[in-house]
Design a protein around this motif. Structure first.
Motif, PDB file in Angstrom:
ATOM      1  N   LYS A  91       7.965  19.077 -19.062  1.00 36.44           N
ATOM      2  CA  LYS A  91       9.157  19.628 -18.416  1.00 36.44           C
ATOM      3  C   LYS A  91      10.284  18.613 -18.521  1.00 36.44           C
ATOM      4  CE  LYS A  91       6.278  22.447 -15.385  1.00 36.44           C
ATOM      5  NZ  LYS A  91       5.887  22.768 -13.995  1.00 36.44           N
ATOM      6  N   ASP A  92      10.879  18.249 -17.405  1.00 32.84           N
ATOM      7  CA  ASP A  92      12.002  17.314 -17.436  1.00 32.84           C
ATOM      8  C   ASP A  92      11.635  15.967 -16.822  1.00 32.84           C
ATOM      9  OD1 ASP A  92      13.732  19.151 -18.624  1.00 32.84           O
ATOM     10  OD2 ASP A  92      14.203  20.043 -16.681  1.00 32.84           O
ATOM     11  N   GLY A  93      10.349  15.682 -16.695  1.00 30.75           N
ATOM     12  CA  GLY A  93       9.927  14.450 -16.051  1.00 30.75           C
ATOM     13  C   GLY A  93      10.197  13.221 -16.898  1.00 30.75           C
ATOM     14  N   ALA A  94      10.716  12.187 -16.261  1.00 27.87           N
ATOM     15  CA  ALA A  94      10.935  10.926 -16.961  1.00 27.87           C
ATOM     16  C   ALA A  94       9.612  10.187 -17.099  1.00 27.87           C
ATOM     17  CB  ALA A  94      11.940  10.075 -16.191  1.00 27.87           C
ATOM     18  N   LEU A  95       9.548   9.298 -18.085  1.00 30.04           N
ATOM     19  CA  LEU A  95       8.334   8.535 -18.346  1.00 30.04           C
ATOM     20  C   LEU A  95       8.510   7.090 -17.906  1.00 30.04           C
ATOM     21  CD1 LEU A  95       7.490   9.831 -21.943  1.00 30.04           C
ATOM     22  CD2 LEU A  95       6.651  10.699 -19.757  1.00 30.04           C
ATOM     23  N   ARG A  96       7.391   6.447 -17.533  1.00 30.05           N
ATOM     24  CA  ARG A  96       7.445   5.040 -17.164  1.00 30.05           C
ATOM     25  C   ARG A  96       6.583   4.162 -18.060  1.00 30.05           C
ATOM     26  NH1 ARG A  96       5.332   4.357 -11.189  1.00 30.05           N
ATOM     27  NH2 ARG A  96       5.760   2.176 -11.716  1.00 30.05           N
ATOM     28  N   SER A  97       5.688   4.772 -18.856  1.00 20.72           N
ATOM     29  CA  SER A  97       4.816   3.983 -19.723  1.00 20.72           C
ATOM     30  C   SER A  97       4.421   4.814 -20.937  1.00 20.72           C
ATOM     31  CB  SER A  97       3.569   3.530 -18.961  1.00 20.72           C
ATOM     32  OG  SER A  97       2.722   2.736 -19.756  1.00 20.72           O
ATOM     33  N   LEU A  98       4.488   4.198 -22.132  1.00 20.07           N
ATOM     34  CA  LEU A  98       4.108   4.848 -23.387  1.00 20.07           C
ATOM     35  C   LEU A  98       3.209   3.909 -24.168  1.00 20.07           C
ATOM     36  CD1 LEU A  98       7.472   6.315 -24.767  1.00 20.07           C
ATOM     37  CD2 LEU A  98       5.401   7.635 -24.315  1.00 20.07           C
ATOM     38  N   SER A  99       2.140   4.447 -24.763  1.00 22.93           N
ATOM     39  CA  SER A  99       1.259   3.616 -25.580  1.00 22.93           C
ATOM     40  C   SER A  99       0.547   4.490 -26.602  1.00 22.93           C
ATOM     41  CB  SER A  99       0.235   2.882 -24.707  1.00 22.93           C
ATOM     42  OG  SER A  99      -0.548   1.996 -25.471  1.00 22.93           O
ATOM     43  N   GLY A 100       0.128   3.866 -27.696  1.00 20.15           N
ATOM     44  CA  GLY A 100      -0.607   4.578 -28.724  1.00 20.15           C
ATOM     45  C   GLY A 100      -1.744   3.743 -29.263  1.00 20.15           C
ATOM     46  N   GLY A 101      -2.792   4.405 -29.737  1.00 19.77           N
ATOM     47  CA  GLY A 101      -3.934   3.720 -30.336  1.00 19.77           C
ATOM     48  C   GLY A 101      -3.990   3.975 -31.830  1.00 19.77           C
ATOM     49  N   GLY A 102      -5.210   3.957 -32.375  1.00 19.90           N
ATOM     50  CA  GLY A 102      -5.365   4.198 -33.801  1.00 19.90           C
ATOM     51  C   GLY A 102      -4.914   5.589 -34.187  1.00 19.90           C
ATOM     52  N   GLY A 103      -5.145   6.578 -33.331  1.00 18.56           N
ATOM     53  CA  GLY A 103      -4.750   7.942 -33.635  1.00 18.56           C
ATOM     54  C   GLY A 103      -4.452   8.765 -32.401  1.00 18.56           C
ATOM     55  N   HIS A 104      -4.180   8.113 -31.262  1.00 23.18           N
ATOM     56  CA  HIS A 104      -3.879   8.887 -30.056  1.00 23.18           C
ATOM     57  C   HIS A 104      -2.668   8.311 -29.332  1.00 23.18           C
ATOM     58  CE1 HIS A 104      -6.319   5.643 -28.292  1.00 23.18           C
ATOM     59  NE2 HIS A 104      -6.008   6.050 -27.072  1.00 23.18           N
ATOM     60  N   THR A 105      -2.088   9.140 -28.462  1.00 22.12           N
ATOM     61  CA  THR A 105      -0.884   8.791 -27.711  1.00 22.12           C
ATOM     62  C   THR A 105      -1.110   9.085 -26.237  1.00 22.12           C
ATOM     63  OG1 THR A 105       0.570   9.262 -29.586  1.00 22.12           O
ATOM     64  CG2 THR A 105       1.568   9.347 -27.393  1.00 22.12           C
ATOM     65  N   ALA A 106      -0.584   8.212 -25.368  1.00 24.32           N
ATOM     66  CA  ALA A 106      -0.687   8.419 -23.920  1.00 24.32           C
ATOM     67  C   ALA A 106       0.662   8.116 -23.285  1.00 24.32           C
ATOM     68  CB  ALA A 106      -1.771   7.528 -23.325  1.00 24.32           C
ATOM     69  N   ALA A 107       1.058   8.948 -22.335  1.00 32.08           N
ATOM     70  CA  ALA A 107       2.335   8.782 -21.637  1.00 32.08           C
ATOM     71  C   ALA A 107       2.123   8.973 -20.149  1.00 32.08           C
ATOM     72  CB  ALA A 107       3.352   9.795 -22.159  1.00 32.08           C
ATOM     73  N   VAL A 108       2.720   8.105 -19.352  1.00 27.23           N
ATOM     74  CA  VAL A 108       2.640   8.193 -17.899  1.00 27.23           C
ATOM     75  C   VAL A 108       4.025   8.528 -17.358  1.00 27.23           C
ATOM     76  CG1 VAL A 108       2.206   6.923 -15.762  1.00 27.23           C
ATOM     77  CG2 VAL A 108       0.719   6.577 -17.739  1.00 27.23           C
ATOM     78  N   THR A 109       4.103   9.536 -16.509  1.00 30.19           N
ATOM     79  CA  THR A 109       5.376   9.948 -15.933  1.00 30.19           C
ATOM     80  C   THR A 109       5.710   9.102 -14.714  1.00 30.19           C
ATOM     81  OG1 THR A 109       4.399  11.579 -14.439  1.00 30.19           O
ATOM     82  CG2 THR A 109       4.914  12.311 -16.674  1.00 30.19           C
ATOM     83  N   GLU A 110       6.957   9.218 -14.253  1.00 33.10           N
ATOM     84  CA  GLU A 110       7.399   8.465 -13.087  1.00 33.10           C
ATOM     85  C   GLU A 110       6.612   8.837 -11.831  1.00 33.10           C
ATOM     86  OE1 GLU A 110       9.165   5.966 -12.689  1.00 33.10           O
ATOM     87  OE2 GLU A 110      10.550   5.774 -14.365  1.00 33.10           O
ATOM     88  N   ASN A 111       6.087  10.066 -11.785  1.00 35.11           N
ATOM     89  CA  ASN A 111       5.296  10.444 -10.614  1.00 35.11           C
ATOM     90  C   ASN A 111       3.809  10.186 -10.797  1.00 35.11           C
ATOM     91  OD1 ASN A 111       4.612  12.473 -12.344  1.00 35.11           O
ATOM     92  ND2 ASN A 111       5.417  14.155 -11.092  1.00 35.11           N
TER      93      ASN A 111
ATOM     94  N   CYS B  62      -3.660  15.363 -18.027  1.00 37.91           N
ATOM     95  CA  CYS B  62      -5.026  15.023 -17.634  1.00 37.91           C
ATOM     96  C   CYS B  62      -5.246  15.511 -16.205  1.00 37.91           C
ATOM     97  CB  CYS B  62      -5.244  13.517 -17.732  1.00 37.91           C
ATOM     98  SG  CYS B  62      -6.920  12.981 -17.334  1.00 37.91           S
ATOM     99  N   HIS B  63      -5.805  16.703 -16.061  1.00 36.50           N
ATOM    100  CA  HIS B  63      -5.942  17.352 -14.761  1.00 36.50           C
ATOM    101  C   HIS B  63      -6.960  16.660 -13.856  1.00 36.50           C
ATOM    102  CE1 HIS B  63      -3.374  20.832 -15.537  1.00 36.50           C
ATOM    103  NE2 HIS B  63      -3.888  20.903 -16.745  1.00 36.50           N
ATOM    104  N   SER B  64      -7.930  15.968 -14.451  1.00 36.44           N
ATOM    105  CA  SER B  64      -8.981  15.353 -13.636  1.00 36.44           C
ATOM    106  C   SER B  64      -8.514  14.096 -12.917  1.00 36.44           C
ATOM    107  CB  SER B  64     -10.192  15.006 -14.516  1.00 36.44           C
ATOM    108  OG  SER B  64      -9.842  14.027 -15.484  1.00 36.44           O
ATOM    109  N   LEU B  65      -7.343  13.605 -13.271  1.00 36.69           N
ATOM    110  CA  LEU B  65      -6.829  12.382 -12.658  1.00 36.69           C
ATOM    111  C   LEU B  65      -6.255  12.706 -11.280  1.00 36.69           C
ATOM    112  CD1 LEU B  65      -6.409   9.366 -13.383  1.00 36.69           C
ATOM    113  CD2 LEU B  65      -4.134   9.995 -14.197  1.00 36.69           C
ATOM    114  N   ASN B  66      -6.903  12.203 -10.243  1.00 33.46           N
ATOM    115  CA  ASN B  66      -6.476  12.518  -8.878  1.00 33.46           C
ATOM    116  C   ASN B  66      -5.823  11.325  -8.192  1.00 33.46           C
ATOM    117  OD1 ASN B  66      -8.673  10.892  -8.518  1.00 33.46           O
ATOM    118  ND2 ASN B  66      -9.931  12.436  -7.476  1.00 33.46           N
ATOM    119  N   GLN B  67      -5.253  10.429  -8.975  1.00 34.03           N
ATOM    120  CA  GLN B  67      -4.571   9.258  -8.429  1.00 34.03           C
ATOM    121  C   GLN B  67      -3.364   8.944  -9.299  1.00 34.03           C
ATOM    122  OE1 GLN B  67      -7.399   5.783  -9.231  1.00 34.03           O
ATOM    123  NE2 GLN B  67      -8.708   7.573  -9.507  1.00 34.03           N
ATOM    124  N   ARG B  68      -2.413   8.254  -8.706  1.00 30.42           N
ATOM    125  CA  ARG B  68      -1.176   7.923  -9.427  1.00 30.42           C
ATOM    126  C   ARG B  68      -1.414   6.756 -10.383  1.00 30.42           C
ATOM    127  NH1 ARG B  68       3.885   9.237  -7.470  1.00 30.42           N
ATOM    128  NH2 ARG B  68       4.615   7.141  -7.976  1.00 30.42           N
TER     129      ARG B  68
END
Length: 389
Positions: free
Chosen positions: A36-56, A84-90
């Motif tokens: 949606k319109d959420g800002a990001l606070r952390s971006l990282s990538g591995g050999g073939g994957h990407t992960a992004a963490v939003t401000e919330n 990642c729906h299983s993540l129940n913590q910030r």
């Protein structure tokens, strides 16, 4: 202005979140409706994957998932970003190794998923890989910094202690140290206290293919691990314990930030100067090595491969002075300087964003973007940018 996100580079597993697996040599918006319109606070990538963490504190992932490195409870690759729906913590931070992922939550606990073939998840040897997020229980003190190398991991706790786990450095250490035994922190499947830093208060860590980097609160830089490419500013092929980088090599200034590629290091000093050293044959140092510089380093490394003598010594890349952010992939880099996005280094998959696949030997402008946050994978690049009016 709402933020937008762009991707470029290798995309064999859908890590650019485009809905397909074709490489991109120019920045392009991902299929990121889930963000949606959420800002990001952390971006990282591995050999073939990407992960992004939003401000919330939410985690979004895509790309290669054969070892469960996306933390979604399954092993199917994804070509679009998924929550990642299983993540129940910030979550406050995400770092990616080659085929694993480490998360830092707002309570200072580390969560891990993906391959554990080398003990890089820090949960012991009984698990070979996990598609579910696992808590590293043995780290009881809150963590303030976490890093993922190719197959090893590092963390700094609230009291300034440094821990290391994973056997990614073991073979390098065994060859270099034989017949001496390999210290436990270089081969442990659970967090092991790194010796030699007990008189220091460490602040942050980062990691390369087979080396480790630690920055103290006093602005000192300590390096250990493989020195095959001269990235440790030393003459030995391997350093088993943290070794201080002389400030005289860094303009006699304190270091305030540091980043690492697979075999090169980038450091910023208190006046904003940026120094690079290590492997440079893809342009990842952002500078043309001077052939006139006097160097005391040997011209070849112990394996018999050629080593650029000047690249082993830190040198300033003046165009990067005052950079507000820097990110390193395996052999390429991004930086934000004066609100502009710069790229340089290995460009075989187009991750420098200039429309070509030619390596870039000096930082160049990636036009048309106003970057707010940047990140790199091994062969791809990500940026959150301010949307145009």
């Amino acid at each position: 202005r709402d933020p937008c996100r762009v991707r470029q580079g290798a995309n064999s597993y859908g890590q650019l979140a485009q809905g397909h697996v074709e490489d991109l040599s120019e920045p392009r918006l991902p299929d990121a409706a889930a963000l949606k319109d959420g800002a990001l606070r952390s971006l990282s990538g591995g050999g073939g994957h990407t992960a992004a963490v939003t401000e919330n504190g939410e985690l979004f992932v895509c790309g290669q998932n054969h070892r469960g490195q996306l933390g979604l409870g399954h092993n199917a690759d994804l070509s679009t970003l998924q929550l990642c729906h299983s993540l129940n913590q910030r979550v406050t931070k995400v770092v990616c190794g080659w085929d694993f992922t480490l998360l830092l939550n707002d309570c200072g606990r580390i969560l891990a998923c993906g391959s554990n073939a080398y003990g890089q998840l820090g949960v012991g040897q009984h698990i070979t890989h996990s598609a579910d997020l696992l808590v590293i229980e043995s780290l009881e003190e809150p963590v303030v910094s976490v890093a993922a190398g190719l197959r090893h991991s590092l963390a700094v706790t609230d009291s300034g202690c440094v821990y290391q786990w994973g056997r990614g450095l073991f073979s390098h250490a065994k060859r270099a140290l034989s017949p001496r035994s390999v210290p436990s922190h270089l081969s442990s499947p659970v967090p092991s206290l790194v010796p030699g830093l007990d008189q220091k208060t460490s602040r942050m860590v980062t990691a390369g293919l087979a080396h480790c980097v630690c920055l103290t609160g006093d602005g000192d830089l300590f390096l250990w691990g493989s020195n095959k490419r001269g990235q440790l500013t030393a003459t030995e092929p391997f350093l088993s314990s943290p070794t201080l980088v002389k400030r005289s090599l860094l303009g006699n200034e304190k270091v305030i930030n540091v980043w690492s590629g697979w075999t090169h290091i980038v450091a910023q000093t208190e006046s904003g100067r940026v120094f690079t050293w290590g492997r440079g044959d893809y342009g990842q140092l952002g500078r043309q090595a001077s052939t006139s510089q006097n160097s005391k380093w040997p011209s070849t490394d112990p394996s018999g491969e050629g080593r650029n003598q000047e690249a082993c010594l830190p040198a300033e890349v003046k165009v990067l002075r005052g950079a507000t952010q820097i990110a390193c992939g395996s052999e390429h880099n991004l930086a934000i300087v004066d609100g502009c996005l710069l790229s340089w280094g290995w460009n075989e998959h187009g991750m420098c964003g200039d429309g070509s696949q030619s390596d870039v030997f000096q930082p160049q402008l990636v036009s048309g973007l106003s970057p707010l946050l940047i990140g790199c994978g091994a062969g791809h690049s990500m940026a959150m940018c301010a949307a145009k009016n």
